[in-house]
Design a protein around this motif. Structure first.
Motif, PDB file in Angstrom:
ATOM      1  N   SER A 271       0.816  -1.219   0.000  1.00 42.31           N
ATOM      2  CA  SER A 271       0.000   0.000   0.000  1.00 42.31           C
ATOM      3  C   SER A 271       0.854   1.275   0.000  1.00 42.31           C
ATOM      4  O   SER A 271       0.412   2.321   0.462  1.00 42.31           O
ATOM      5  CB  SER A 271      -0.952  -0.011   1.189  1.00 42.31           C
ATOM      6  N   GLY A 272       2.095   1.173  -0.451  1.00 45.33           N
ATOM      7  CA  GLY A 272       2.875   2.392  -0.643  1.00 45.33           C
ATOM      8  C   GLY A 272       4.104   2.541   0.239  1.00 45.33           C
ATOM      9  O   GLY A 272       4.812   3.544   0.152  1.00 45.33           O
ATOM     10  N   LYS A 273       4.385   1.605   1.135  1.00 45.27           N
ATOM     11  CA  LYS A 273       5.603   1.591   1.999  1.00 45.27           C
ATOM     12  C   LYS A 273       5.645   2.769   2.984  1.00 45.27           C
ATOM     13  O   LYS A 273       4.681   3.520   3.082  1.00 45.27           O
ATOM     14  CB  LYS A 273       6.874   1.573   1.143  1.00 45.27           C
ATOM     15  N   ASN A 274       6.769   2.903   3.688  1.00 47.42           N
ATOM     16  CA  ASN A 274       7.023   3.982   4.651  1.00 47.42           C
ATOM     17  C   ASN A 274       5.844   4.212   5.591  1.00 47.42           C
ATOM     18  O   ASN A 274       5.348   5.330   5.722  1.00 47.42           O
ATOM     19  CB  ASN A 274       7.364   5.273   3.894  1.00 47.42           C
ATOM     20  N   ASN A 275       5.411   3.164   6.233  1.00 51.81           N
ATOM     21  CA  ASN A 275       4.273   3.296   7.148  1.00 51.81           C
ATOM     22  C   ASN A 275       4.335   2.169   8.162  1.00 51.81           C
ATOM     23  O   ASN A 275       5.169   1.270   8.039  1.00 51.81           O
ATOM     24  CB  ASN A 275       2.966   3.212   6.344  1.00 51.81           C
TER      25      ASN A 275
END
Ligand SMILES: Nc1nc2c(ncn2[C@@H]2O[C@H](COP(=O)(O)OP(=O)(O)OP(=O)(O)O)[C@@H](O)[C@H]2O)c(=O)[nH]1
Length: 285
Positions: A271-275
């Motif tokens: 779902s887009g990383k960095n989380n």
């Protein structure tokens, strides 16, 4: 049977090992005295020394060796052994002590080598963190402990985003340096009782014993913030995809639990990383 005995002794305090060593030497001395001069007990005297050295360490082993040599010579004298020279019992004592010390020294060397090998088998060579095998073992221990103490614990799975870019632009050594920096940052911001591991490649994991969602949440936020700061300080364009599960009740196996956390981390990747995503298991708890 032997395994149970070994495990018990591994957790026994040094004074108890010393007392056990003394006790065995005294029993041996008694049997040696009663059985008279014809039967040799030489080899049996090494048993308490080896036991004391293995489970109590060098000093405990040395103390028991000294007592063994003394008890042996006292038995000889009490049995009425006749010597052609008065210094012969002294010589015998020193010779036996020398023999005991050689055995003790060999045993301590074997023990140290085994410990070093064990530590290497549990450790990731690059970062010095625990490796996957050791991490799985410790999660399993925590799972079993839960059954007795019912204390929640949290597993965190951290995968680096964009690590390949660093490898490609800064070289493999630059990539290694980044992995070491992440390892140091994680290690610095958890308690000594927590366990940080490198599961492989650019994947890390943290085991937070005795931590429910609220307590673990604070630590995970800190790990993420400090990790990002360490990356930014070096100009590495790397972020973290983090999955975490606080187990209010454990699953059937350590591997199931680690997989559940890995799956959560994978959702972040997709779902887009960095989380980060932090759940409680079971979901209704
Ligand atoms: N320097 C270094 N690189 C390693 C080591 N182990 C694995 N790698 C590399 O780490 C990279 C991991 O690949 P990816 O997980 O796709 O890297 P990424 O760019 O973070 O990809 P995403 O996770 O999708 O963001 C590969 O290029 C491996 O060759 C290591 O010990 N040292």
């Amino acid at each position: 049977m032997l395994k149970v005995f070994h495990k018990r002794l591994e957790s026994v305090a040094k004074p108890t090992v010393l007392a056990l060593g003394f006790g065995l030497v005294l029993v041996l001395g008694g049997v040696d005295y009663i059985s008279g001069t014809e039967l040799s007990f030489a080899v049996f005297y090494t048993a308490p020394i080896m036991l004391a050295g293995w489970y109590g360490g060098g000093r405990v082993g040395l103390t028991v060796a000294l007592v063994s040599a003394a008890v042996w010579v006292l038995c000889d004298l009490a049995e009425g052994n006749q010597y052609s020279h008065e210094l012969i019992p002294v010589w015998n004592t020193l010779a036996r002590l020398g023999f005991f010390l050689i055995i003790l020294r060999l045993l301590l060397t074997v023990r140290k080598t085994l410990e070093q090998e064990q530590s290497l088998a549990d450790t990731d060579a690059l970062t010095g963190l625990a490796n996957r095998r050791f991490f799985v073992e410790q999660v399993e221990r925590e799972r079993l402990r839960f059954e007795r103490q019912l204390e929640p614990f949290t597993i965190v799975y951290i995968d680096l985003d964009g690590f390949k870019y660093v490898n490609d632009h800064f070289g493999h050594d630059g990539g290694d340096e980044l992995l070491e920096t992440v390892a140091d940052s994680l290690q610095q911001h958890v308690r000594a009782s927590d366990l940080v591991a490198r599961l492989g490649g650019d994947e890390f994991a943290v085991l937070l014993p005795l931590s429910d969602k609220a307590a673990a949440g604070v630590v995970i936020d800190k790990l993420n913030r400090q990790g990002l700061a360490a990356m930014a300080a070096r100009g590495w364009p790397v972020t973290f995809s983090i999955g975490a599960v606080s187990f209010i009740r454990p699953m059937h196996s350590a591997r199931d639990m680690i997989k559940a956390v890995d799956d959560l981390m994978y959702q972040i990747k997709k779902s887009g990383k960095n989380n980060l995503m932090h759940r409680v298991w079971p979901p209704a708890a």
